[in-house]
Motif scaffolding. Structure first.
Motif, PDB file in Angstrom:
ATOM      1  N   ARG A   1       0.833  -1.201   0.000  1.00  0.00           N
ATOM      2  CA  ARG A   1       0.000   0.000   0.000  1.00  0.00           C
ATOM      3  C   ARG A   1       0.873   1.259   0.000  1.00  0.00           C
ATOM      4  O   ARG A   1       0.594   2.219  -0.702  1.00  0.00           O
TER       5      ARG A   1
ATOM      6  N   ASP B   1      -4.626   2.522  -3.284  1.00  0.00           N
ATOM      7  CA  ASP B   1      -3.183   2.414  -3.176  1.00  0.00           C
ATOM      8  C   ASP B   1      -2.731   0.962  -3.063  1.00  0.00           C
ATOM      9  O   ASP B   1      -1.685   0.586  -3.598  1.00  0.00           O
TER      10      ASP B   1
ATOM     11  N   GLY C   1       3.092  10.450  -9.219  1.00  0.00           N
ATOM     12  CA  GLY C   1       2.567  10.407 -10.584  1.00  0.00           C
ATOM     13  C   GLY C   1       3.511   9.695 -11.531  1.00  0.00           C
ATOM     14  O   GLY C   1       3.551   9.957 -12.731  1.00  0.00           O
ATOM     15  N   HIS C   2       4.270   8.760 -10.981  1.00  0.00           N
ATOM     16  CA  HIS C   2       5.369   8.165 -11.752  1.00  0.00           C
ATOM     17  C   HIS C   2       5.679   6.803 -11.144  1.00  0.00           C
ATOM     18  O   HIS C   2       5.650   6.655  -9.921  1.00  0.00           O
ATOM     19  N   ALA C   3       5.945   5.809 -11.980  1.00  0.00           N
ATOM     20  CA  ALA C   3       6.298   4.460 -11.522  1.00  0.00           C
ATOM     21  C   ALA C   3       7.785   4.234 -11.777  1.00  0.00           C
ATOM     22  O   ALA C   3       8.179   3.904 -12.890  1.00  0.00           O
ATOM     23  N   PRO C   4       8.632   4.460 -10.783  1.00  0.00           N
ATOM     24  CA  PRO C   4      10.077   4.432 -11.045  1.00  0.00           C
ATOM     25  C   PRO C   4      10.568   3.071 -11.536  1.00  0.00           C
ATOM     26  O   PRO C   4      10.159   2.034 -11.023  1.00  0.00           O
TER      27      PRO C   4
ATOM     28  N   ALA D   1       3.811   1.482  -1.281  1.00  0.00           N
ATOM     29  CA  ALA D   1       4.374   1.613  -2.633  1.00  0.00           C
ATOM     30  C   ALA D   1       3.346   2.250  -3.559  1.00  0.00           C
ATOM     31  O   ALA D   1       3.671   3.122  -4.377  1.00  0.00           O
ATOM     32  N   GLY D   2       2.093   1.830  -3.437  1.00  0.00           N
ATOM     33  CA  GLY D   2       1.031   2.403  -4.265  1.00  0.00           C
ATOM     34  C   GLY D   2       0.845   3.888  -3.988  1.00  0.00           C
ATOM     35  O   GLY D   2       0.709   4.703  -4.912  1.00  0.00           O
ATOM     36  N   ALA D   3       0.866   4.259  -2.695  1.00  0.00           N
ATOM     37  CA  ALA D   3       0.723   5.677  -2.340  1.00  0.00           C
ATOM     38  C   ALA D   3       1.881   6.475  -2.931  1.00  0.00           C
ATOM     39  O   ALA D   3       1.691   7.584  -3.447  1.00  0.00           O
TER      40      ALA D   3
ATOM     41  N   ILE E   1       3.738   5.851  -5.665  1.00  0.00           N
ATOM     42  CA  ILE E   1       3.667   6.112  -7.112  1.00  0.00           C
ATOM     43  C   ILE E   1       2.493   7.040  -7.440  1.00  0.00           C
ATOM     44  O   ILE E   1       2.564   7.822  -8.377  1.00  0.00           O
ATOM     45  N   ARG E   2       1.422   6.957  -6.639  1.00  0.00           N
ATOM     46  CA  ARG E   2       0.307   7.873  -6.892  1.00  0.00           C
ATOM     47  C   ARG E   2       0.722   9.316  -6.603  1.00  0.00           C
ATOM     48  O   ARG E   2       0.458  10.221  -7.397  1.00  0.00           O
TER      49      ARG E   2
ATOM     50  N   GLY F   1      -0.252  -0.475  -5.737  1.00  0.00           N
ATOM     51  CA  GLY F   1       1.010  -1.004  -5.221  1.00  0.00           C
ATOM     52  C   GLY F   1       1.224  -2.452  -5.659  1.00  0.00           C
ATOM     53  O   GLY F   1       2.336  -2.843  -6.026  1.00  0.00           O
TER      54      GLY F   1
END
Lengths: 273, 379
Positions: free
Chosen positions: A255, B278, A265-268, A257-259, A261-262, B282
């Motif tokens: 979660r 999220d 605004g970018h998925a490294p 990790a999701g926060a 990238i949100r 994720g």
């Protein structure tokens, strides 16, 4: 370090862990030069020692040393560590109090062999990256131990006149387990090569998820015997759940990790050719 | 268009130079997302990258390349996919077709033909699967019979990507019983007796075709390898498919995840559902990171001279799982987009259902893992 040296270290540590656990293993690791190895060759020390803890099912309090080293603290201290659910624990440098059978007493921990105890909140700014990576290796080793037990059982157990390993439903569960563990290992190697906090967070999440998947598939393959406390499987299941919760569960970290990238605004792309 | 001024010495320099070049050369696709549009765009991208030299890196000089490691092709494909310049599936076909020609075609034929593929002048296809031979490819029955110096081919192929656009086909035929009785040919698609019928697919992009062969005469010098080499040729494709092609596809999926993040930001501003989303974002990201790490390690091993084998079935399962998870997440986080409002998400969502089917089903991969990696014995 060449392959022969590496193999020698693996075998030496494996022998120590096969014979002992807890405070005795802490002492044995000290004698084997754990502190020097961690200081001089952390990229060997951490994967080797923590994976072996998982594979052998033994335990030691070395996670404290990894956290201490990352924070510039002297080795040998005990650090209060975050656990999922906003709780904090200490991994004592002693043996667990004589464990009650797990079904008795509400105060027992799921994994009663570990010298863990609940603690007051600790330092919220701890450097957790290296310790998450270390726990990832431990979870990977635990997952491999469960896969080895389930594989052995599938080949030995006969039903309907043939080994259950010959049934596709069983084979595919074990194959799924290997896929999950190999994927997690790739993220752990990546976190060793590029030890940024986010790469380490993902590796812990992947390893936690893989070990949880391994527990589910392997217990199903082991079936009845895997539900008894007479077979070793349950130790690894308890270890998996406990280590997953320590320093953030797979669910927590995923979660986060999701926060991340949100918000960015970018998925490294953390690993590049 | 000009050639690169200086030779990039490392992969990092190559990537930087390609990126710099793209800042001055906009190859963005137009609004036409039909298959015709995609194929035209692919040819345009290849032509421009070939003229600028980039498309020639990572290929040997014997076939018009500029040399260097295969990783350069992976990097170029990643830059193409990250900019959404070409559909990665059809862009990556070159990664299996060109190495086959380099390894199996007579050298003069490879030298003549491969530049036509690299430069976008031609499309080629791969005639492998048949109606009766899917997972069990080795059971294929399209016959090739010797006739003087020529061979006469009769039979039917299916799932042949881009056959309707292709000038040539790498074709597997049956010349004798068993795995050792499969023989490959390089066939001109305008040869009399070849009929192509595109299959209607559920995602609306009819890239697959049935190809019928009725007394098709193929010159003997178009054989790839020797009689009976066809099975080995098909097996030799796997390392290429499972290194550079996978890297391109992963790059494409990262691009789509970022698009999803961007579009989700708009919807969560109105619904306030960020916290729940999220966990899904994720999980999709973690699955992509995992296959990227695995694929990175696989390409390192290949570059170090390792022979890739059954362990790449793990890469295949990880990639297919990640792709389906990503598009499932897109459908979850953009409610109604797939069903009602967004034809691109709809098409790509539907196409992602095939990820566990093409290139060897997920079940076949798990059979291989169980048998070859876990050593569980026979079923």
């Amino acid at each position: 370090m060449d392959t022969a040296e590496h193999d020698l270290i693996v075998e030496t540590f494996r022998k120590a862990m096969t014979g002992s656990s807890g405070a005795a293993l802490d002492a044995a690791l000290d004698e084997l030069g754990w502190a020097d190895l961690l200081a001089e060759e952390p990229d060997t020390a951490i994967p080797v020692v923590f994976t072996l803890l998982g594979e052998t099912g033994s335990h030691a309090s070395v996670l404290n040393d990894v956290v201490a080293q990352a924070g510039g603290e002297p080795l040998g201290t005990t650090v209060t560590l975050p656990f999922t659910g906003g709780r904090w624990v200490r991994w004592e440098r002693a043996d667990a109090p004589a464990a009650q059978p797990p079904s008795e007493g509400a105060g027992d921990l799921l994994d009663p062999t570990l010298p863990l105890r609940l603690a007051e909140p600790g330092d919220p700014d701890l450097h957790l990256a290296a310790a998450r990576r270390a726990l990832g290796w431990w979870l990977l080793g635990t997952g491999r131990a469960m896969l080895a037990l389930a594989r052995e059982h599938a080949l030995a157990r006969t039903q309907f006149g043939r080994p259950i390993a010959s049934f596709q439903a069983v084979r595919h569960r074990l194959a799924e387990t290997l896929v999950a563990l190999e994927g997690a290992e790739a993220t752990l190697n990546a976190a060793t090569a590029s030890p940024e906090p986010f790469t380490c967070l993902l590796a812990k999440a992947a390893a936690g998820r893989a070990s949880l998947d391994a527990a589910r598939h392997c217990q199903q393959v082991l079936a009845g015997i895997g539900f008894t406390a007479e077979h070793d499987f349950h130790h690894h299941l308890r270890r998996t759940l406990t280590l997953d919760g320590l320093l953030g569960s797979a669910r927590d970290l995923t979660r986060q990790a999701g926060a991340h990238i949100r918000e960015q605004g970018h998925a490294p792309r953390l690993i590049n050719l | 268009m000009t050639s690169p001024v200086t030779e990039p010495a490392t992969i990092g320099e190559f990537r930087a130079a390609v990126r710099e070049w793209f800042t001055h050369n906009d190859l963005s696709a137009g609004p036409d997302h039909s298959l015709d549009g995609q194929v035209a765009q692919l040819a345009r991208v290849r032509r421009a990258l070939y003229d600028a030299g980039w498309m020639r890196y990572g290929w040997p000089a014997e076939v018009g390349g500029l040399g260097g490691p295969a990783a350069l092709r992976a990097v170029l494909g990643e830059e193409v996919a990250s900019r959404d310049l070409a559909e990665p599936g059809i862009y990556s076909m070159i990664e299996v077709l060109a190495p086959t020609m380099i390894s199996y075609a007579p050298p003069a034929l490879a030298a003549e033909m491969v530049p036509l593929l690299l430069s976008g002048a031609e499309q080629w296809c791969q005639g492998f699967s048949e109606p009766g031979s899917g997972s069990d490819l080795a059971s294929l029955s399209t016959r090739a019979e010797p006739h003087g110096d020529d061979w006469v081919v009769n039979g039917q192929k299916v799932w042949t990507s881009l056959a309707q656009y292709s000038q040539r086909c790498v074709l597997l035929t049956r010349t004798a019983p068993g795995h050792g009785g499969i023989t490959a040919f390089f066939v001109d698609m305008d040869t009399p007796g070849i009929t192509v019928r595109p299959l209607r697919t559920m995602h609306g992009i009819d890239e697959f075709a049935e190809v019928f062969f009725d007394d098709v005469v193929v010159p003997g010098d178009r054989m790839l390898g020797r009689p009976g080499d066809g099975w080995q040729l098909a097996m030799d494709l796997l390392p290429h498919e499972r290194s550079t092609c996978f890297w391109h596809r992963v790059a494409f999926l990262y691009e789509r995840l970022e698009r999803l993040v961007g579009e989700t930001a708009t919807t969560t501003a109105t619904t306030g559902a960020a916290g729940a989303d999220d966990a899904d974002l994720g999980a999709a990201y973690l699955a992509l990171h995992t296959i990227r790490c695995r694929s990175h390690a696989t390409q390192r091993r290949l570059a170090d001279g390792a022979r890739l084998g059954p362990e790449t079935s793990i890469d295949k399962v990880l990639l297919a799982t990640a792709e389906q998870r990503l598009f499932d997440t897109a459908r979850d986080l953009l409610p109604g987009a797939v069903e009602l409002t967004d034809p691109r998400w709809r098409s790509e969502y539907l196409y992602s259902r095939a990820a566990t089917i093409y290139g060897g089903t997920a079940e076949i991969q798990r059979n291989i893992i169980a048998r070859r990696l876990l050593d569980l014995g026979k079923e």
